[in-house]
Every structure is written in structure tokens, then in C-alpha cells.
Design a protein around this motif. Structure first.
Motif, PDB file in Angstrom:
ATOM      1  N   THR A 342      20.551  16.968   3.384  1.00 15.90           N
ATOM      2  CA  THR A 342      20.974  16.894   4.716  1.00 15.90           C
ATOM      3  C   THR A 342      21.478  15.632   5.164  1.00 15.90           C
ATOM      4  OG1 THR A 342      19.178  18.412   5.421  1.00 15.90           O
ATOM      5  CG2 THR A 342      20.302  17.330   7.199  1.00 15.90           C
ATOM      6  N   ILE A 423      15.660   6.550   5.258  1.00 17.44           N
ATOM      7  CA  ILE A 423      16.273   7.586   6.094  1.00 17.44           C
ATOM      8  C   ILE A 423      15.220   8.449   6.803  1.00 17.44           C
ATOM      9  CG2 ILE A 423      17.673   9.574   5.705  1.00 17.44           C
ATOM     10  CD1 ILE A 423      19.179   8.336   3.156  1.00 17.44           C
ATOM     11  N   PHE A 429      16.570  13.791   9.970  1.00 17.58           N
ATOM     12  CA  PHE A 429      17.149  14.666   8.747  1.00 17.58           C
ATOM     13  C   PHE A 429      16.336  15.196   7.637  1.00 17.58           C
ATOM     14  CE2 PHE A 429      21.166  11.636   8.496  1.00 17.58           C
ATOM     15  CZ  PHE A 429      21.403  12.205   9.652  1.00 17.58           C
ATOM     16  N   CYS A 430      15.098  14.572   7.595  1.00 17.71           N
ATOM     17  CA  CYS A 430      14.321  15.069   6.450  1.00 17.71           C
ATOM     18  C   CYS A 430      13.632  16.032   6.937  1.00 17.71           C
ATOM     19  CB  CYS A 430      13.281  13.852   6.265  1.00 17.71           C
ATOM     20  SG  CYS A 430      14.361  12.404   5.566  1.00 17.71           S
ATOM     21  N   CYS A 433      15.405  19.255   5.847  1.00 15.96           N
ATOM     22  CA  CYS A 433      16.135  19.130   4.580  1.00 15.96           C
ATOM     23  C   CYS A 433      15.338  20.263   3.430  1.00 15.96           C
ATOM     24  CB  CYS A 433      16.206  17.858   4.209  1.00 15.96           C
ATOM     25  SG  CYS A 433      16.949  17.265   2.742  1.00 15.96           S
ATOM     26  N   THR A 436      11.866  17.453  -0.243  1.00 21.44           N
ATOM     27  CA  THR A 436      11.007  16.866   0.355  1.00 21.44           C
ATOM     28  C   THR A 436      10.588  15.278   0.082  1.00 21.44           C
ATOM     29  OG1 THR A 436       9.442  18.985  -0.220  1.00 21.44           O
ATOM     30  CG2 THR A 436       8.231  17.001   0.418  1.00 21.44           C
TER      31      THR A 436
HETATM   32 FE1  SF4 Z   1      18.061  12.896   2.496  1.00 20.55          FE
HETATM   33 FE2  SF4 Z   1      16.685  15.174   2.529  1.00 20.55          FE
HETATM   34 FE3  SF4 Z   1      15.897  12.914   1.228  1.00 20.55          FE
HETATM   35 FE4  SF4 Z   1      15.655  13.080   3.770  1.00 20.55          FE
HETATM   36  S1  SF4 Z   1      14.458  14.610   2.457  1.00 20.55           S
HETATM   37  S2  SF4 Z   1      16.337  11.576   2.361  1.00 20.55           S
HETATM   38  S3  SF4 Z   1      17.510  14.318   4.331  1.00 20.55           S
HETATM   39  S4  SF4 Z   1      17.631  14.073   0.893  1.00 20.55           S
END
Ligand code: SF4
Length: 503
Positions: A342, A423, A429-430, A433, A436
């Protein structure tokens, strides 16, 4: 006197114009093919140049405006009509440009006097005086420069002390917005007939360039008066929350409370002094908090000015620097945005859609991934340079090759590498997503995690001794051989899938 005004010097109030009666501007269409620049960037540039031409004519200047393929051809055309003319040019910040332009002019029988570029707050002499005997090899640090500029220009100062007692309110710039928060609307500028005409030309001539070709991508001020209204909008509507959410990432939001003024500053439509003055005045009127105003001032007179000078001092070596010897091509997701990650899908789509992503997307998503993936710094620099509306070689090279890729330690003592944790902390975002974030290895684990640890291990020899990496390497030391095997396997899988466009 004739002033040759370049496309990133578009101020009718630029100092050399005060004593000029004639202005030369060259719109070099072949030059714009050196990279597949974003159509919004080229539309913005050519439209802003033509609007500046018209404004200068309105102010009584005679303007020779040449549309041609190269600067050399443009100068040939100019000197045929005005043989032996003496041109004055504000020093372009890109490495070697002044020397190249001087040669082109002299080959055609003219002369070129290069004068100070007044589109910056600080001069090269001031930086060199500040740097003293410090060499490029010893590196330069932004925080010290920033304090020096604050003192020198009396910005947010209380006598000898910084306003509020601290130089830096970074620790108050890391909030994430609460659920239901929405950012202020972005300012809009209706494209006029001139911009539409330029856009039509750009999308025909540069049909194979990268980025959203729609006119809707051109959301950027093309005149000084639009840029001033963008500044007013930022100060009144966005600045109050800018500080708190400066580092935040929110799904579906490309602008948050960022200033969106970088393209105007880098085209010369706005001067750093006036944007800083506007923000500081809002603080004194108690319309914006100190953490917002200081954070913004730091971006403009700290980072922007610093990058320009460090670039000047560190080129040409900085352009080719690659101290970590990373050589991979950028994976296809930087071009097509096709990924289940994401964070990257959001950031790439923001660049594709409007030629812009904010500074944390640039540093901690787009550059961070390329860094831990092992992309060549020059490949990433090229991508930033062609994709962003505010990007020029002097801007992207220190930011991307220096800071983002840690290809040289001129600017920072440690790489801006992080796992998915950063992040996750700074974004929403996570949660949605496909990957995981809490997992490092195995199918479905956040790709950032294995790449991050693998990057630390791969570059151990270079990085372990770096003072500020001590904590990271204590975690490296705590991992077992089995963990390292799984990390290596996952990192390899992630790299292979990224290369295949299947991440
Ligand atoms: Fe990026 Fe997805 Fe990893 Fe979160 S879980 S850091 S959105 S790749």
C-alpha cells in the motif's frame, strides 16, 4: 542590457532585470527530451515561462522568446538578429550549466556575464564563509547551517536565542491525524488558454513520457500571482496543522497540510524570503503554532538552501557517488505502480498523478525502498528528476543520491533506512495492506522488513562503525543463524518478485 532568463528564474522582480531593457528566454523542446519528464512538469515549465514573458512585456520589457530545440540553436537564432550582444545570466544552480552556457554564447560571438542568482536567500560566498576550512570529505551538517542562517537573517529569533527556546521542534512534528480528520482543500488554479495550448503541445510532442498526461495533473501555479495566492492559502489554511502532521502518511491523501510551494520556489515564482516572512508573520499574529512555522522555516532556509550549496561543493563526484555499491535497476513498480504494498502504491501513484509526493513519501517510502532493495542511486535520481514537478538536478542529487541513497556521507552520517515499523507508526497504510507489517519472514511478511535487515547485514562493514548505527547493529547481533537464513531467503524472494513486477 539583455538578461537571459532561464526557466527556473521566472521572477519579473529578479535583481538583474532592474537595469535591463531587453530579456531573452529560450524554450528548448529537444532539451526536454533528455529524460521522459512528467507531462505536468513540462506543461508547468513552458506555461510558466510564457506567462512570465507576457508579464515582462506588460511591464515594458522587450522580450525575445525563442521556441527551439536546443539552447545552442536558440542562441544562434538570437545572435543572428543581435550580433555581439552582451548577455547577463543569473548563475544557474545546476553543475556546469554556467560554463556550458558561456561557451555556447562565446561560440556565437556574444559575451555572457554570470551574476548572483537572487532566487535563493543565501549566497555561495556566505555558505563558504560558514563552512570555513571544512571540506567535502569532512561533510556538512544541516542543523548547524540552519542555526547560522536563522541568526544571520534574524528569522524566528529572540535576540540571540531561538524563538521558544529551542532551535528545532521536530519532536512535535510526528503526530498522525485522528480518524475522520481531513486535510484542508488544496488550492486550485483554472488552466487558462495559454496553459491549455502548452498542454496540448506537450502531450502531443512528449506522448511517450512518464506520468499522467491529463490536464488535471497540472495543479500547480503557473504565474507569480497564482503562486502568491498559493502562499496565502498555505499560510491561512494549511500552516496551522502543517507541523503536527508534517511526517504523517494517510491513505488516499496526497497533500495533507503540506505547503505545495516547492514547484513555485524552484521555478523562481516565489522567493524564499517572502514565504518564510509570511509564515513567521502568521506565528506573530498567533495564527500558526511555533512547531508548524519552525518546521516550515527549516525546510526552506535550512534544507533547501543547504542542498543547493552542498550540491555545488560536492559535484561532480556526488552525481556518480555510490559508496554502498548498489547497482540494481529500479523495479517496475516505480513505473507502473503495480504492487500490493500500500505504501509504495500510494506514493508512486501520487507522483504519477501530479508529479508530486510529500517529503516523507519521498524519503521514507520511495527512497527507503530503493535503498534497502539495492537500487543504483543514479537510477533513483533519474526517476525523481523526471517525475517530480519541483525536481532539478541540484535538488534531487543531494536529496536522492546523498540523503535517500546514502551514496555519500557528505550530508548525513547514517542512511535513512527503516523497516515497515516506521511506516506503520507514521501512517494508516499497514492496517489494510496485503502484507503483514509485524512479520519479517515467510510468505506475506512486509517486504520492507527482510530487505531492511538484509541491507544492514550486507553493508555491515561500511555501516557498523558509524556512530549512530550502534543500536541497529545491537539488534543485528541478537539474531540467530536460523533467523538470518530466513531473512536472506525472504529478501531474495522479495527482490525477485519486485524485479518480475509481482510484489
Ligand atoms: Fe508498506 Fe504494507 Fe509493509 Fe505497511 S505492511 S510498510 S503498507 S508494505
Amino acid at each position: 542590457m539583455t538578461v537571459w532568463l532561464l526557466g527556473d528564474q521566472l521572477s519579473p522582480d529578479a535583481a538583474p532585470l532592474a537595469t535591463a531593457d531587453h530579456v531573452l528566454m529560450i524554450e528548448a523542446h529537444g532539451f526536454a527530451e533528455r529524460l521522459p519528464y512528467h507531462p505536468a512538469k513540462l506543461t508547468l515549465l513552458f506555461s510558466a515561462m510564457r506567462h512570465c514573458r507576457d508579464e515582462l512585456r506588460g511591464r515594458g520589457y522587450e522580450v525575445t522568446y525563442v521556441e527551439t530545440e536546443t539552447f545552442g540553436e536558440g542562441l544562434s537564432e538570437y545572435f543572428e538578429a543581435a550580433p555581439d550582444d552582451a548577455l547577463v545570466l543569473m548563475d544557474p544552480p545546476s553543475h556546469g550549466a554556467a560554463a556550458r552556457f558561456t561557451e555556447l554564447v562565446e561560440e556565437r560571438g556574444g559575451t555572457l556575464t554570470v551574476v548572483e542568482n537572487d532566487r535563493f536567500l543565501t549566497t555561495p560566498d556566505l555558505f563558504d564563509e560558514w563552512a570555513g576550512d571544512r571540506s567535502v570529505d569532512e561533510g556538512f551538517r544541516q542543523e548547524q547551517w540552519y542555526r547560522f542562517v536563522r541568526r544571520e537573517f534574524d528569522i524566528l529569533m529572540n535576540g540571540d536565542e531561538p524563538e521558544g527556546g529551542a532551535w528545532n521542534y521536530d519532536d512535535q512534528n510526528r503526530e498522525t491525524p485522528p480518524d475522520g480528520w481531513s486535510p484542508p482543500p488544496t488550492p486550485t488554479f483554472d488552466p487558462d488558454a495559454l496553459t491549455r495550448e502548452v498542454h496540448e503541445f506537450v502531450t502531443e510532442r512528449y506522448a511517450d513520457h512518464w506520468g499522467n498526461p491529463s490536464l488535471e495533473a497540472v495543479v500547480w501555479p503557473v504565474t507569480r500571482s497564482e503562486a502568491l495566492s498559493a502562499l496565502d492559502h498555505f499560510v491561512s489554511a494549511r500552516l496551522p496543522e502543517f507541523g503536527d502532521y508534517q511526517d504523517a502518511l494517510v491513505e488516499g491523501e496526497w497533500a495533507l497540510s503540506h505547503s505545495l510551494l516547492s514547484s513555485s520556489l524552484n521555478l523562481g515564482l516565489l522567493h524564499p524570503q517572502e514565504v518564510v516572512d509570511s509564515a513567521v508573520e502568521a506565528y506573530h499574529r498567533e495564527e500558526a503554532p511555533l512547531n508548524s512555522v519552525e518546521g516550515f522555516v527549516r525546510q526552506v532556509v535550512g534544507w533547501r538552501e543547504f542542498m543547493r550549496h552542498v550540491y555545488r561543493r560536492a559535484m561532480p563526484a556526488m552525481g556518480e557517488a555510490n559508496q554502498l555499491e548498489q547497482e540494481r535497476e529500479l523495479p517496475p513498480l516505480y513505473w507502473d505502480g503495480e504492487t500490493d504494498m500500500t505504501c509504495l502504491s500510494e506514493a508512486v501513484s501520487h507522483v504519477h498523478d501530479r508529479g508530486y509526493a510529500h517529503h516523507i513519501e519521498r524519503l521514507m517510502v520511495l527512497s527507503n525502498f530503493a535503498l534497502v532493495y539495492g537500487a543504483a542511486p543514479q537510477a533513483l535520481n533519474r526517476w525523481f528528476h523526471l517525475g517530480f514537478v519541483d525536481a532539478y538536478h541540484w535538488v534531487t542529487t543531494p536529496n536522492v543520491v546523498g540523503m535517500g541513497s546514502f551514496a555519500t556521507d557528505v550530508l548525513s552520517s547514517k542512511p535513512y533506512a527503516s523497516s515497515g515499523n516506521y511506516i506503520n507508526e507514521m501512517s494508516d497504510f499497514c492496517a489494510g495492506c496485503e502484507y503483514t507489517v509485524s512479520r519479517t519472514t515467510g510468505e506475506g511478511a512486509c517486504p520492507f522488513n527482510a530487505l531492511y535487515w538484509d541491507f544492514l547485514k550486507e553493508n555491515e562493514e561500511r555501516l557498523r562503525g558509524t556512530g549512530r548505527m550502534g543500536l541497529m547493529y545491537s539488534h543485528v547481533d541478537n539474531k540467530s543463524d536460523e533467523e538470518w537464513e530466513a531473512i536472506r531467503e525472504r529478501a531474495e524472494t522479495v527482490r525477485e518478485r519486485a524485479r518480475a513486477g509481482e510484489l
